[in-house]
Design a protein around this motif. Sequence first.
Motif, short mmCIF file in Angstrom:
data_model
loop_
_atom_site.label_atom_id
_atom_site.label_comp_id
_atom_site.label_asym_id
_atom_site.label_seq_id
_atom_site.Cartn_x
_atom_site.Cartn_y
_atom_site.Cartn_z
N SER A 1 50.38 56.95 40.70
CA SER A 1 50.45 55.73 41.50
C SER A 1 49.48 55.75 42.68
CB SER A 1 51.87 55.53 42.04
OG SER A 1 52.80 55.39 40.99
N ASP A 2 49.02 54.56 43.05
CA ASP A 2 48.30 54.40 44.30
C ASP A 2 49.29 54.50 45.46
OD1 ASP A 2 45.87 54.02 43.03
OD2 ASP A 2 46.17 51.86 42.86
N ARG A 3 48.78 54.89 46.64
CA ARG A 3 49.65 55.12 47.79
C ARG A 3 49.01 54.54 49.04
NH1 ARG A 3 49.36 61.44 46.20
NH2 ARG A 3 49.98 61.16 44.03
N ILE A 4 49.83 54.35 50.05
CA ILE A 4 49.32 53.84 51.31
C ILE A 4 49.67 54.83 52.43
CG2 ILE A 4 49.38 51.44 50.60
CD1 ILE A 4 51.99 51.13 52.15
N PRO A 5 48.80 54.97 53.44
CA PRO A 5 49.08 55.91 54.53
C PRO A 5 50.10 55.35 55.50
CG PRO A 5 46.99 54.81 54.91
CD PRO A 5 47.47 54.35 53.56
N VAL A 6 50.99 56.23 55.95
CA VAL A 6 52.02 55.86 56.92
C VAL A 6 51.91 56.82 58.11
CG1 VAL A 6 54.50 55.63 57.35
CG2 VAL A 6 53.55 55.00 55.12
N PRO A 7 51.66 56.31 59.32
CA PRO A 7 51.45 57.20 60.47
C PRO A 7 52.75 57.82 60.95
CG PRO A 7 51.38 54.92 61.17
CD PRO A 7 51.50 54.88 59.69
N HIS A 8 52.63 59.03 61.48
CA HIS A 8 53.72 59.67 62.19
C HIS A 8 53.09 60.61 63.21
CE1 HIS A 8 52.80 62.82 59.23
NE2 HIS A 8 53.45 63.68 60.01
N THR A 9 53.89 61.23 64.03
CA THR A 9 53.37 62.19 65.00
C THR A 9 53.94 63.57 64.72
OG1 THR A 9 55.10 61.65 66.59
CG2 THR A 9 53.02 60.47 66.80
N ILE A 10 53.15 64.59 65.07
CA ILE A 10 53.58 65.98 64.93
C ILE A 10 54.02 66.46 66.31
CG2 ILE A 10 52.82 68.31 64.31
CD1 ILE A 10 50.80 67.01 62.42
N ASP A 11 55.23 67.01 66.38
CA ASP A 11 55.81 67.27 67.70
C ASP A 11 55.48 68.64 68.26
OD1 ASP A 11 57.35 68.92 66.12
OD2 ASP A 11 59.26 67.92 66.54
N HIS A 12 54.63 69.41 67.58
CA HIS A 12 54.24 70.72 68.10
C HIS A 12 52.74 70.92 67.92
CE1 HIS A 12 55.31 71.24 63.79
NE2 HIS A 12 54.24 71.99 63.77
N GLY A 13 52.17 71.81 68.73
CA GLY A 13 50.77 72.16 68.57
C GLY A 13 50.57 73.06 67.37
N VAL A 14 49.40 72.94 66.74
CA VAL A 14 49.09 73.72 65.54
C VAL A 14 47.68 74.30 65.65
CG1 VAL A 14 48.92 73.73 63.03
CG2 VAL A 14 50.51 72.15 64.15
N LEU A 15 47.60 75.62 65.59
CA LEU A 15 46.33 76.32 65.41
C LEU A 15 46.27 76.73 63.96
CD1 LEU A 15 43.81 77.52 66.94
CD2 LEU A 15 45.10 79.67 67.01
N SER A 16 45.24 76.31 63.23
CA SER A 16 45.22 76.47 61.79
C SER A 16 43.98 77.24 61.35
CB SER A 16 45.25 75.08 61.13
OG SER A 16 45.62 75.15 59.78
N TRP A 17 44.20 78.39 60.73
CA TRP A 17 43.13 79.29 60.27
C TRP A 17 42.99 79.13 58.76
CZ3 TRP A 17 43.90 84.26 57.62
CH2 TRP A 17 42.72 85.03 57.51
N HIS A 18 41.78 78.74 58.33
CA HIS A 18 41.52 78.46 56.92
C HIS A 18 40.45 79.43 56.39
CE1 HIS A 18 43.71 74.57 56.82
NE2 HIS A 18 43.45 74.61 58.11
N PRO A 19 40.85 80.57 55.85
CA PRO A 19 39.87 81.50 55.27
C PRO A 19 39.26 80.91 54.01
CG PRO A 19 42.10 82.28 54.87
CD PRO A 19 42.22 81.09 55.77
N ARG A 20 37.97 81.08 53.85
CA ARG A 20 37.26 80.37 52.79
C ARG A 20 37.55 80.91 51.39
NH1 ARG A 20 33.28 79.29 57.04
NH2 ARG A 20 32.77 77.06 56.94
N GLU A 21 38.02 82.14 51.27
CA GLU A 21 38.21 82.72 49.94
C GLU A 21 39.64 83.22 49.74
OE1 GLU A 21 35.20 85.61 49.15
OE2 GLU A 21 33.55 84.19 49.43
N ARG A 22 40.57 82.61 50.41
CA ARG A 22 41.99 82.97 50.26
C ARG A 22 42.78 81.76 49.78
NH1 ARG A 22 43.00 87.29 53.95
NH2 ARG A 22 41.09 88.55 54.01
#
Length: 213
Positions: free
Chosen positions: A66-87
Amino acid sequence: MLAPGDTVWLRHLQRRRIGLVVPFQAVADLGDAVLLWAPADNAAWHFTLPDGRGMGEVPLPEWSASDRIPVPHTIDHGVLSWHPRERDYSIRWFFRPDGTFFRWYANLEAPPALWRHGDLTGLDTTDWDLDVVVEPDRGWRWKDEELFATRLTMPEAYWADDEDRVRRAGQEVIALAEAGKFPFDGTWRDFRPDPAWPPLPRELPPGWDRIQT
């Protein structure tokens, strides 16, 4: 190369459809990984079907088709996100609004694909649902095991097709946590963003939904 403070649009793809969009600020391109930050009260977008039903309310085959539509919300905490390229995972440091670190979250997912289109920069991955939550004392638990197992019974509609690979990624994270090795060695638990960085967008920009080929 990413410059500190650049906006990076993290997108979770589900069979080449988008299931989540979150803007982050670039902290650093570390060569073998990308480090991103989003403050508490950051805007994000989940998706529903046009009739308002969310993913948990729709049979998976219908959701995937199915097609979908975006629905906004807020994130209530800070996020530091580490994205290793080969993991097969990313690691997220969760911070309370006052800046106190309170948990790691290992999101089991496909290795990231960084893209640029015009003035947009994004990072795409496929979220495999099964995750590992790691507490400050490095105690851990699996998250969403039942959901993961159920969706694996519908391979024609699911976006994870290798249970062993997903579980291996989780076991790698668990071994690192139990040993107190990076990223569970205290690194970045005192992270603070640069106050000079521009605020993150609160609206989706043109081109946010362009699927990379």
